[in-house]
Design an enzyme around this catalytic site. Structure first.
Site, PDB file in Angstrom:
ATOM      1  N   TRP A 181       6.958  -3.562  -0.337  1.00  0.00           N
ATOM      2  CA  TRP A 181       6.731  -2.685  -1.429  1.00  0.00           C
ATOM      3  C   TRP A 181       8.460  -2.707  -2.246  1.00  0.00           C
ATOM      4  CZ3 TRP A 181       2.499  -2.435  -3.290  1.00  0.00           C
ATOM      5  CH2 TRP A 181       1.562  -2.532  -2.461  1.00  0.00           C
TER       6      TRP A 181
ATOM      7  N   ASP B  34      10.561   5.627  -3.208  1.00  0.00           N
ATOM      8  CA  ASP B  34       9.037   5.476  -3.025  1.00  0.00           C
ATOM      9  C   ASP B  34       8.615   5.967  -1.783  1.00  0.00           C
ATOM     10  OD1 ASP B  34       6.275   4.737  -2.883  1.00  0.00           O
ATOM     11  OD2 ASP B  34       7.021   2.374  -3.274  1.00  0.00           O
TER      12      ASP B  34
ATOM     13  N   LYS C 271      -2.750   8.268   0.049  1.00  0.00           N
ATOM     14  CA  LYS C 271      -2.525   8.354   1.510  1.00  0.00           C
ATOM     15  C   LYS C 271      -2.508   9.718   2.083  1.00  0.00           C
ATOM     16  CE  LYS C 271       0.017   4.321   0.305  1.00  0.00           C
ATOM     17  NZ  LYS C 271      -1.062   3.278   0.517  1.00  0.00           N
TER      18      LYS C 271
END
Ligand code: PMP
Length: 363
Positions: free
Chosen positions: A102, A175, A199
């Site tokens: 990511w 993030d 999530k």
């Protein structure tokens, strides 16, 4: 009805009481005669749902005054472009800490708008740890320093907050898609936090941005208006139609977290679940995790079977026992157990019991 233990990395399991309440309110939200999905976003009912969700999130994270909480769209990958558009201002470069897949995606996107400096990278160790703070080569001229606080694919998580004593005046951007709301957070250490909702927050489609107000107002001229943080903030996250149903569910999730005792209680439960699984891995001769002890994710536990030929039968046996979505991401392989807030302790206990049973058969 049989519900499985869903170890998906995201979209992920939601707390059952949230789904139950949403089902009860599906056709008629609190006497309005409408589903939340059918409400005008500017009407009194949805306005109250939105205000409640933002207030609950601010309270859970103890967001200080001087920070905006924005409900946006476009996901975390969208933010990889939207953040530089909004925060570069007159600066030309961004420092990145590269901890895995990511981070790499964030860097690739940012490189369209700025010079990307890799201030530290865990690539040479196969992305199995967070590079120690002392090794970061930071540029005091950078627009900001970007981290991914939890690498969902590799299962690598920060166990520390890089604070101002290391970063100076350069804002920290994180993030936090896969570990936000998993533990208390000192928002004041960050210039900006972003997270996709799917999530620990709620359904996909909602993107959370928490940004220090003094960082607003420097958007590059080509920034789409709907993604200009200053415009979104000035319009109470309703410059355009927000993802109303996702916001409603997120609000129910925030209420559920409150009912569990807030983030300290959630953090204790998450620590217990993660310890149970990592302890099992430590004891095992068959299963092994590659992630360094100080960087092990409490949310995404990645591990391998020493004999990879046993991975498929292990996963099939898990599925037969009601545990789904345990296959590791193709980049890493093996097994990944995503154990976000909504995963009950019993789910992890069931997994650990199956690991022991499988090891007795094959170890
Ligand atoms: N960052 C992290 C840490 C993630 O886990 C994900 C999604 N799994 C993303 C970014 C991408 O998020 P989205 O699909 O919401 O753009």
């Amino acid at each position: 009805m049989t519900r499985v233990y869903n170890f998906s990395a995201g979209p992920a399991a939601l707390p059952e009481p949230v789904l139950t309440q949403a089902a009860e309110e599906m056709l008629d939200w609190q006497g309005s005669g409408m589903s939340v999905m059918e409400m005008s976003h500017r009407g009194p009912q949805f306005t109250s749902i939105m205000a409640d969700a933002i207030a609950r999130l601010r309270n859970l994270l103890q967001v200080p005054a001087g920070y905006e909480v924005l409900f946006m769209q476009g996901g975390a990958l969208g933010e990889n472009a939207v953040v530089p558009m909004n925060l570069l201002g007159g600066k030309t470069s961004i420092d990145f800490i590269d901890t895995g897949e990511w981070s790499k995606k964030s860097m690739l996107e940012a490189a369209k708008y700025a010079q990307v400096n890799v201030a530290a990278s865990a690539a040479d160790g196969g992305y199995t740890r967070v590079p120690p703070l002392q090794s970061w080569r930071l540029d005091p001229q950078a627009a900001y320093v970007h981290i991914c606080s939890n690498e969902t694919i590799g299962g690598v998580e920060y166990s520390f907050t890089p604070d101002a004593s290391h970063l100076g005046e350069v804002p920290l951007v994180a993030d936090m898609s896969s570990n936000i709301l998993s533990q208390p957070l000192d928002v004041s250490q960050y210039g900006l936090i972003y997270a996709g909702a799917q999530k620990n927050i709620g359904p996909a489609g909602l993107t959370i941005v928490i940004v220090r107000a003094d960082l607003l107002g420097h958007a590059l001229p080509f920034t789409p208006t709907a993604f200009n943080y200053q415009v979104v903030a000035a319009n109470g996250s309703m410059y355009n139609t927000p993802p109303t149903y996702a916001i409603y569910i997120a609000g129910l999730v925030f209420k559920w977290i409150d009912e569990q005792g807030g983030l300290p209680a959630i953090a204790a439960r998450n620590a217990e679940k993660a310890a149970l699984l990592y302890d099992a891995l430590e004891r095992s001769g068959l299963f092994v995790t590659r992630v360094a002890r100080d960087s092990r994710s409490r949310m995404n536990v990645t591990f391998h079977l020493r004999d990879d030929a046993l991975t498929a039968p292990f996963l099939a046996g898990a599925q037969a026992r009601g545990m789904v979505q345990l296959k590791g991401h193709r980049v890493v392989g093996g097994v990944r157990a995503s154990i976000y807030n909504a995963m009950p302790l019993a789910g992890v206990q069931t997994l650990v019991a199956w690991m022991a049973e499988f090891e007795a058969l094959h170890g």
